[in-house]
Write a protein that holds these residues in place. Structure first.
Motif, mmCIF file in Angstrom:
data_model
loop_
_atom_site.group_PDB
_atom_site.id
_atom_site.type_symbol
_atom_site.label_atom_id
_atom_site.label_comp_id
_atom_site.label_asym_id
_atom_site.label_seq_id
_atom_site.Cartn_x
_atom_site.Cartn_y
_atom_site.Cartn_z
ATOM 1 N N ASP A 1 -30.840 -84.806 70.908
ATOM 2 C CA ASP A 1 -31.088 -86.259 70.976
ATOM 3 C C ASP A 1 -32.380 -86.468 71.756
ATOM 4 O O ASP A 1 -32.407 -86.237 72.963
ATOM 5 C CB ASP A 1 -29.908 -86.933 71.689
ATOM 6 C CG ASP A 1 -30.085 -88.434 71.830
ATOM 7 O OD1 ASP A 1 -31.004 -89.006 71.211
ATOM 8 O OD2 ASP A 1 -29.276 -89.046 72.567
ATOM 9 N N HIS B 1 -26.840 -89.757 79.106
ATOM 10 C CA HIS B 1 -25.430 -89.479 78.838
ATOM 11 C C HIS B 1 -25.238 -87.982 78.700
ATOM 12 O O HIS B 1 -26.213 -87.237 78.565
ATOM 13 C CB HIS B 1 -25.006 -90.190 77.547
ATOM 14 C CG HIS B 1 -25.958 -89.972 76.393
ATOM 15 N ND1 HIS B 1 -25.901 -88.872 75.571
ATOM 16 C CD2 HIS B 1 -27.025 -90.695 75.964
ATOM 17 C CE1 HIS B 1 -26.875 -88.941 74.666
ATOM 18 N NE2 HIS B 1 -27.589 -90.032 74.890
ATOM 19 N N THR C 1 -28.898 -86.210 78.803
ATOM 20 C CA THR C 1 -30.177 -86.733 78.328
ATOM 21 C C THR C 1 -30.791 -87.566 79.457
ATOM 22 O O THR C 1 -30.071 -88.159 80.255
ATOM 23 C CB THR C 1 -30.016 -87.641 77.087
ATOM 24 O OG1 THR C 1 -29.334 -88.834 77.469
ATOM 25 C CG2 THR C 1 -29.253 -86.944 75.981
ATOM 26 N N GLU D 1 -33.466 -90.612 79.523
ATOM 27 C CA GLU D 1 -34.137 -91.487 78.556
ATOM 28 C C GLU D 1 -34.419 -92.891 79.094
ATOM 29 O O GLU D 1 -33.869 -93.877 78.609
ATOM 30 C CB GLU D 1 -33.310 -91.570 77.276
ATOM 31 C CG GLU D 1 -31.827 -91.858 77.460
ATOM 32 C CD GLU D 1 -31.084 -91.946 76.125
ATOM 33 O OE1 GLU D 1 -31.567 -92.670 75.244
ATOM 34 O OE2 GLU D 1 -30.032 -91.308 75.998
ATOM 35 N N GLU E 1 -37.296 -89.511 75.799
ATOM 36 C CA GLU E 1 -35.985 -88.868 76.039
ATOM 37 C C GLU E 1 -36.061 -87.363 75.823
ATOM 38 O O GLU E 1 -36.630 -86.896 74.837
ATOM 39 C CB GLU E 1 -34.940 -89.462 75.077
ATOM 40 C CG GLU E 1 -33.568 -88.825 75.162
ATOM 41 C CD GLU E 1 -32.561 -89.459 74.209
ATOM 42 O OE1 GLU E 1 -32.978 -90.085 73.209
ATOM 43 O OE2 GLU E 1 -31.351 -89.332 74.471
HETATM 44 MN MN MN Z 1 -29.595 -90.548 73.950
#
Ligand code: MN
Ligand code: GLY
Length: 458
Positions: free
Chosen positions: A257, A340, A387, A389, A429
């Motif tokens: 991600d 997250h 992550t 971001e 991110e």
């Molecule tokens: Mn994310």
């Protein structure tokens, strides 16, 4: 699939954690899209994958803790299915690959549940057909099923899945590398006159070519201030920035991600560049702060302070930086959370409930605007994958509302904010593994500074 010992030891640990009871795990079914046999792409339940490894629809399993038994329920393909879908290994052969020898037809599951005298534990079901099945098997109303998931089982699963093993980290890095290839293609491929959808389509091709698929629907937009704006037929124009938040899950369903924001033309303009550098400094400060023991909520506040600091230098904000963040003034431009957990789900284990995954009995999630969207607040531990971001999002409707409420007048220069009405948004991110001493970037590095991004646009 991992070696069968991996699945055997994960289930053994679960038995030790629970001590007693019958643990029920439901795999996912095929799900119809617009008529029964036109299905969405099949996605197995992630906890089922974690403990049972099998990536096929229509499976269920129980772990009998006291009896020390793992039982898989599934049916063999009919001849008609073999004609349409080809032969498959038998259920017994599949089960043997994950260390299970007790295999029974699906109809046997209701009896096992009915005859069990102790407590039956199940995870929160999120698919209607699985809610329905549990309701019928256990004689519970649909509401009682939704509220009846086992907290001890949730906590035990979260405890295991939160700490990624070496073999899981290698899978996540594979997914992040595919994800980085998607972003490289987006940064290099964007052209004035192209639609967001044209560019997003090429990214999905890279995800599928990587052996899996997208880990979530791609966010690719010149309206980056809309946090989850999916791609559309909007035409991208020089002078705008494109925000691309996209990821692949690899063949084993581990997720990547990442987000990059880049000019549709060759260069950021001076205001875009100034804001980009502010987001970058917040992102780098947050990454540098990652280490075991630190509350992720505090890393979120640190990133928010960096954003406010930068906006103060730009004349958009004013006053004491810490007081501004304590008052929530940063939520004018940073309305969501810093990041997250990530693993088999892009928002890892979100189906099990944020109070258990991102928070603890002592540290509860806030309901305040901004903090209510922070999925992770708890202290970090080695083996977590997260992550980072941060972003700046200029949302005209929010500016107008807060001004009309006369909020944050001590911290925001509303006159200066006017220049950002059509600015859009910026997010950067990356995915990181928490190590014993700090953190490690997952995947091969991808262009991140404004210079590196512009070099790719050049
Ligand atoms: Mn994310
Ligand atoms: N990448 C989308 C999200 O984290 O919500």
């Amino acid at each position: 699939m991992f070696d069968k010992q991996v699945y055997i030891s994960r289930r053994r640990r679960l038995k030790q954690q629970l001590g007693k009871g019958l643990l029920l795990f439901l795999g996912n079914e095929e799900s119809s899209m617009n008529y029964k046999d036109n299905w969405y792409h099949f996605r197995q339940d992630s906890s089922f994958l974690y403990f049972f490894g099998l990536d096929k629809p229509g499976l269920a399993a129980v772990i009998d803790v006291e009896g020390d038994k793992d039982i898989l329920f599934g049916r063999e393909l009919t001849l008609d299915e073999i004609v349409w879908m080809g032969p498959q290994p038998s259920i017994a052969e599949q089960a043997a690959g994950v260390g299970i020898t007790d295999v029974r037809p699906p109809a046997g599951l209701a009896d096992v549940l009915k005859n069990y005298k102790g407590l039956i534990h199940f995870l929160p079901p999120y698919r209607p057909e699985n809610i329905q099945k549990i309701s019928e098997w256990l004689g519970l109303s649909l509401t009682a099923v939704k509220e009846g998931a086992s907290v001890p089982l949730i906590k035990a699963v979260v405890a295991q899945r939160s700490i990624k093993s070496g073999e899981e980290v290698r899978q996540i890095e594979d997914a992040v590398d595919i994800t980085a290839a998607m972003h490289l293609a987006a940064i290099k491929g964007a052209r004035d006159g192209m639609t967001e959808a044209q560019l997003a389509g090429t990214l999905q091709g890279i995800a599928i070519s990587g052996g899996g698929n997208l880990s979530f629907p791609t966010i690719l937009t010149v309206h980056g201030q809309v946090l989850h704006n999916h791609y559309s037929s909007t035409v991208m124009r020089t002078g705008q920035m494109a925000l691309c938040d996209a990821g692949a899950e690899n063949a084993m369903h581990y997720a990547g991600d990442m987000t990059r924001t880049f000019p549709v033309g060759k260069r950021f303009d001076s205001l875009q560049r100034e804001m980009y550098d502010i987001v970058l400094s917040a992102q780098e400060a947050a990454v540098a702060a990652l280490k075991p023991g630190i509350l992720f909520r505090d890393v979120h506040f640190l990133a928010a302070e960096k954003l406010v600091e930068g906006l103060k230098e730009a004349g958009v904000m004013k006053g004491d930086v810490k007081e501004a963040v304590a008052a929530g003034a940063h939520t004018m431009v940073f309305q969501c959370g810093l990041g997250h957990m990530m693993g088999l789900d892009v928002h890892d284990m979100e189906d099990l409930g944020e109070p258990y995954v991102g928070y603890t009995d002592e540290l509860k999630k806030s309901t305040e605007f901004g903090l209510k969207s922070l999925r992770l607040g708890r202290a970090l531990e080695p083996g977590f994958v997260v992550t980072i971001e941060p972003g700046l999002y200029f949302i005209p409707e929010l500016m107008d509302l807060r001004k009309s409420e006369r909020k944050y007048f001590d911290f925001i220069n509303y006159d200066k904010l006017e220049a950002f009405r059509s600015f859009g948004g910026i997010r950067i991110e990356e995915d990181l593994l928490i190590t014993d001493t700090g953190s490690r970037l997952l995947g091969k590095p991808l262009a991140k500074s404004a210079e590196e991004i512009e070099a790719l646009r050049g």
